[in-house]
Design an enzyme around this catalytic site. Structure first.
Site, PDB file in Angstrom:
ATOM      1  N   ASN A  77       7.355 -16.342 -90.902  1.00  0.00           N
ATOM      2  CA  ASN A  77       6.114 -16.523 -91.657  1.00  0.00           C
ATOM      3  C   ASN A  77       4.952 -16.462 -90.689  1.00  0.00           C
ATOM      4  O   ASN A  77       5.012 -16.997 -89.578  1.00  0.00           O
ATOM      5  CB  ASN A  77       6.090 -17.849 -92.408  1.00  0.00           C
ATOM      6  CG  ASN A  77       4.769 -18.050 -93.152  1.00  0.00           C
ATOM      7  OD1 ASN A  77       3.924 -18.829 -92.737  1.00  0.00           O
ATOM      8  ND2 ASN A  77       4.583 -17.313 -94.232  1.00  0.00           N
ATOM      9  N   ARG A  94      -6.157 -23.991 -89.176  1.00  0.00           N
ATOM     10  CA  ARG A  94      -7.036 -24.401 -88.086  1.00  0.00           C
ATOM     11  C   ARG A  94      -6.272 -25.289 -87.095  1.00  0.00           C
ATOM     12  O   ARG A  94      -5.311 -25.982 -87.463  1.00  0.00           O
ATOM     13  CB  ARG A  94      -8.236 -25.147 -88.639  1.00  0.00           C
ATOM     14  CG  ARG A  94      -7.892 -26.573 -89.078  1.00  0.00           C
ATOM     15  CD  ARG A  94      -8.976 -27.204 -89.887  1.00  0.00           C
ATOM     16  NE  ARG A  94      -8.781 -28.636 -90.020  1.00  0.00           N
ATOM     17  CZ  ARG A  94      -9.199 -29.344 -91.065  1.00  0.00           C
ATOM     18  NH1 ARG A  94      -9.828 -28.751 -92.051  1.00  0.00           N
ATOM     19  NH2 ARG A  94      -8.997 -30.652 -91.102  1.00  0.00           N
ATOM     20  N   TRP A 128      -1.188 -27.586 -91.220  1.00  0.00           N
ATOM     21  CA  TRP A 128      -0.599 -26.842 -92.334  1.00  0.00           C
ATOM     22  C   TRP A 128      -0.420 -27.775 -93.530  1.00  0.00           C
ATOM     23  O   TRP A 128       0.098 -28.878 -93.436  1.00  0.00           O
ATOM     24  CB  TRP A 128       0.698 -26.142 -91.944  1.00  0.00           C
ATOM     25  CG  TRP A 128       1.709 -26.921 -91.163  1.00  0.00           C
ATOM     26  CD1 TRP A 128       2.154 -28.176 -91.385  1.00  0.00           C
ATOM     27  CD2 TRP A 128       2.421 -26.444 -90.008  1.00  0.00           C
ATOM     28  NE1 TRP A 128       3.101 -28.515 -90.473  1.00  0.00           N
ATOM     29  CE2 TRP A 128       3.294 -27.475 -89.614  1.00  0.00           C
ATOM     30  CE3 TRP A 128       2.423 -25.241 -89.282  1.00  0.00           C
ATOM     31  CZ2 TRP A 128       4.158 -27.352 -88.527  1.00  0.00           C
ATOM     32  CZ3 TRP A 128       3.272 -25.124 -88.206  1.00  0.00           C
ATOM     33  CH2 TRP A 128       4.125 -26.165 -87.838  1.00  0.00           C
ATOM     34  N   ASP A 163     -15.678 -27.260 -93.402  1.00  0.00           N
ATOM     35  CA  ASP A 163     -14.744 -26.289 -93.962  1.00  0.00           C
ATOM     36  C   ASP A 163     -15.419 -25.238 -94.840  1.00  0.00           C
ATOM     37  O   ASP A 163     -16.625 -25.275 -95.064  1.00  0.00           O
ATOM     38  CB  ASP A 163     -13.657 -27.015 -94.761  1.00  0.00           C
ATOM     39  CG  ASP A 163     -12.261 -26.542 -94.385  1.00  0.00           C
ATOM     40  OD1 ASP A 163     -12.032 -25.317 -94.376  1.00  0.00           O
ATOM     41  OD2 ASP A 163     -11.417 -27.395 -94.073  1.00  0.00           O
TER      42      ASP A 163
END
Length: 637
Positions: A171, A176, A189, A286
């Site tokens: 994957n 970040r 994650w 964000d």
């Protein structure tokens, strides 16, 4: 087009007039982000910026995909829709019945193309391993601190590689990474992500988890890491398809179980120890335009750092839109329209994700409508599809509207909308960055059915009243002192929707105010009222809608006022204000919007003329500072 390395992409941008080289010293702590924020909000996304003097051995590339043109250059296409058309043609070819031997033989060249796109592990070292740090040290990289209330410096364009410990399936994702010291970062994650699932499997096995992170290389690698691919589909197959050349991978030096692109600029190798104590990571300014709240995440320990001799450090900033990520999102919107259409929602014609909705918050779907209830069928299909499960507001229309002309779209949808019967509420998984949810990662959703209605979809003998063209703003504001601003400009455009800025002072304030307003005769034709905080400038429609979409939990924050047939149409109020414990029984902390600090703004103002970027651009943060609720990044309630 396949780029041999990031520098080739930089050269391509420069030849296209899309790059500015900045030779003046600029500090990676706050200053690069402030300059980029000004440029990225310029018309058409400004220019890509290459900071050549950062106090480090490596230049910093930023905003490289921050426009439609640069996004097309990154993917090697003239138009983003070209990729969607190619994918659609592939789907049609593969699903077409093969009746004879000639039909089957005609497939061979295309199958050969498929093989040429598949990633391949090659022997030896790659150019990404030309330099091996004898003592791996993250402090040697020009990692940006983007915003004043960030928890620290963050690697913002990491392409992160993990493998399923049982199947070995790779994957590639983007999460970040907060740098805590020269050999450790956080690994942000989320529980919905594939890498997090891999982590849980390693945890069950009580086995150390190898992780490899690349920076740079072909920009297609960066895009593919963000793409909403089905689980177990290799992101490097998509990268190979986009660049029309397979991705060559080499084994990592200290984590040989993992392979990374040979032509990357940097490789950061390491591991996550499943049983190790988590670390408090964040806050971080964000992509929602708000600080995401700090939380506990795994620790990533660095075991090796390698890089090209001529490595360039790629980065990005996220914050109040528009930013570079808006254009990455636009690519996903266009590219993945074809797979959605071919596999999930065959009636879909087009899709749009407005910048104000920051990806998941607002999605517009256009369908070919052939029967009653079709919008609800589409709603259920889309909310069950991959990352679309995070969608908050889904607006569905039909072929009678142009979804890229927002004025014409709104006129059409409101004309066919009964707020009492054509808006549907649900709940389910949400982006963990959505601060409006009462519970993290779980909240309300709303589908607005703005399609033309069949007889079966119309409840009772409902007479659709002509929409309001004006209201007496001064009189309403005088009567209701808590109302600090009203934007009724949409009424004049035959769009029966108004925005109201309210200073809340008691529980259930918005609900009660909504009922009082809809009792006024002049509100009879207003179908929707959007409420925002009193600090919001409702005359700035785009900014107000961005604030509204972020702060709304549709299922919790809707107030429907049924209409009286022949007298008044139904209306709905939607509460997009800040929520607190005192007034809303909201138990989570509420983040503040992201702005630069005054000291950084002043430094960049003084430095601007020496940057050779062009005419002076004032800080976008000035616009939002007056809308902040306090000096701290998090509102403590």
């Amino acid at each position: 087009m396949a780029y041999k390395h990031l520098k080739q992409f930089i050269d391509t941008l420069e030849k296209a007039g899309e790059l500015v080289r900045i030779k003046t010293y600029v500090d990676p702590k706050l200053e690069i982000a402030e300059i980029t924020d000004r440029v990225s909000k310029s018309p058409h996304g400004g220019k890509a910026l290459l900071f050549e003097n950062t106090g480090y051995d490596f230049p910093v590339l930023i905003n490289s995909m921050g426009s439609y043109k640069r996004m097309c250059l990154a993917l090697g296409v003239k138009e983003l829709d070209d990729v969607a058309h190619e994918i659609e043609d592939l789907f049609k070819m593969l699903s077409k019945p093969k009746e004879g031997i000639l039909d089957k033989l005609s497939m061979l060249p295309k199958l050969g193309q498929f093989a040429s796109w598949m990633p391949k592990v090659v022997s030896g070292k790659g150019s990404c391993q030309e330099v091996i740090m004898t003592d791996p040290d993250l402090s040697k990289l020009p990692v940006l601190t983007c915003w004043p209330k960030d928890g620290g410096p963050f690697i913002t364009l990491p392409v992160i590689h993990t493998k399923d410990p049982h199947t070995g399936t790779r994957n590639v994702g983007m999460y970040r990474m907060q740098v805590f010291d020269n050999k450790m970062t956080g690994m942000h994650w989320h529980k919905h992500k594939v890498s997090a699932k891999h982590f849980m499997e390693y945890k069950k096995l009580k086995k150390r988890m190898p992780v490899a992170v690349i920076l740079g290389g072909d920009p297609v690698y960066t895009y593919s890491a963000t793409a909403p691919l089905p689980e177990n589909v290799d992101e490097y197959m998509l990268a190979g398809f986009l660049r029309k050349q397979k991705v060559e991978l080499v084994k990592c030096i200290s984590q040989p179980e993992l392979e990374v692109p040979a032509d990357a600029d940097f490789v950061i190798e390491g591991y996550v120890e499943p049983d190790e104590e988590l670390i408090w990571e964040g806050p971080f300014g964000d992509h929602t335009g708000y600080y995401s709240l700090a939380d506990w995440y795994p620790r990533f320990h660095v075991t090796a750092i390698t890089h090209r001799k001529d490595a360039v450090y790629p980065s990005t900033i996220v914050g109040i839109p528009p930013q570079e990520d808006a254009w990455i999102g636009k690519a996903t919107e266009r590219i993945f329209l074809a797979p959605i259409k071919m596999t999930l929602v065959p009636e879909i014609i087009d899709m749009e994700m407005p910048v104000e909705g920051v990806f998941h918050n607002l999605v517009i779907a256009q369908i070919k409508k052939d029967y009653a209830g079709q919008a609800q069928k589409v709603m259920n299909a889309m909310w069950g599809a991959g990352q679309m499960m995070f969608n908050k507001i889904l607006a569905v229309t039909d072929e009678g509207a142009n979804i890229h002309d927002y004025k014409q779209l709104a006129q059409y949808m409101f004309r066919h909308l009964n707020p009492a019967t054509d808006i549907y509420f649900s709940q389910g998984p949400m982006d963990v960055l959505d601060h409006s949810c009462s519970k993290m990662g779980f909240g309300g959703k709303m589908c607005i059915d703005g399609t033309r209605k069949y007889e079966e979809e119309i409840e009772g003998n409902v007479e659709m009243i002509t929409t309001a063209r004006e209201i007496n703003v001064a009189e309403i504001m005088q009567r209701f002192g808590e109302i600090k601003g009203i934007n009724d400009s949409l009424l004049k455009e035959d769009i029966p929707c108004i925005l109201i800025a309210v200073e809340k002072s008691r529980p259930f304030h918005i609900k009660e105010l909504n009922e009082q307003l809809y009792s006024l005769p002049e509100m009879a034709g207003v179908k929707m009222v959007l409420y925002v905080e009193h600090t919001v400038d409702v005359s700035d429609l785009a900014s107000a809608l961005w604030r509204f979409c972020n702060n709304l939990d549709p299922r919790r924050d809707n107030f429907v006022v049924p209409g009286n047939p022949g007298k008044t149409t139904a209306g709905i109020g939607l509460d997009g204000t800040q929520k607190t414990r005192l007034l809303d029984n909201f138990e989570r902390d509420w983040p503040n919007i992201i702005v630069a600090d005054n000291a950084t703004i002043q430094k960049v103002d003084e430095k601007w003329a020496s940057l050779n970027i062009g005419p002076f651009i004032a800080s976008p943060s000035h616009k939002y500072k007056q809308q902040m609720y306090g000096e701290e990044a998090i509102v403590q309630q």
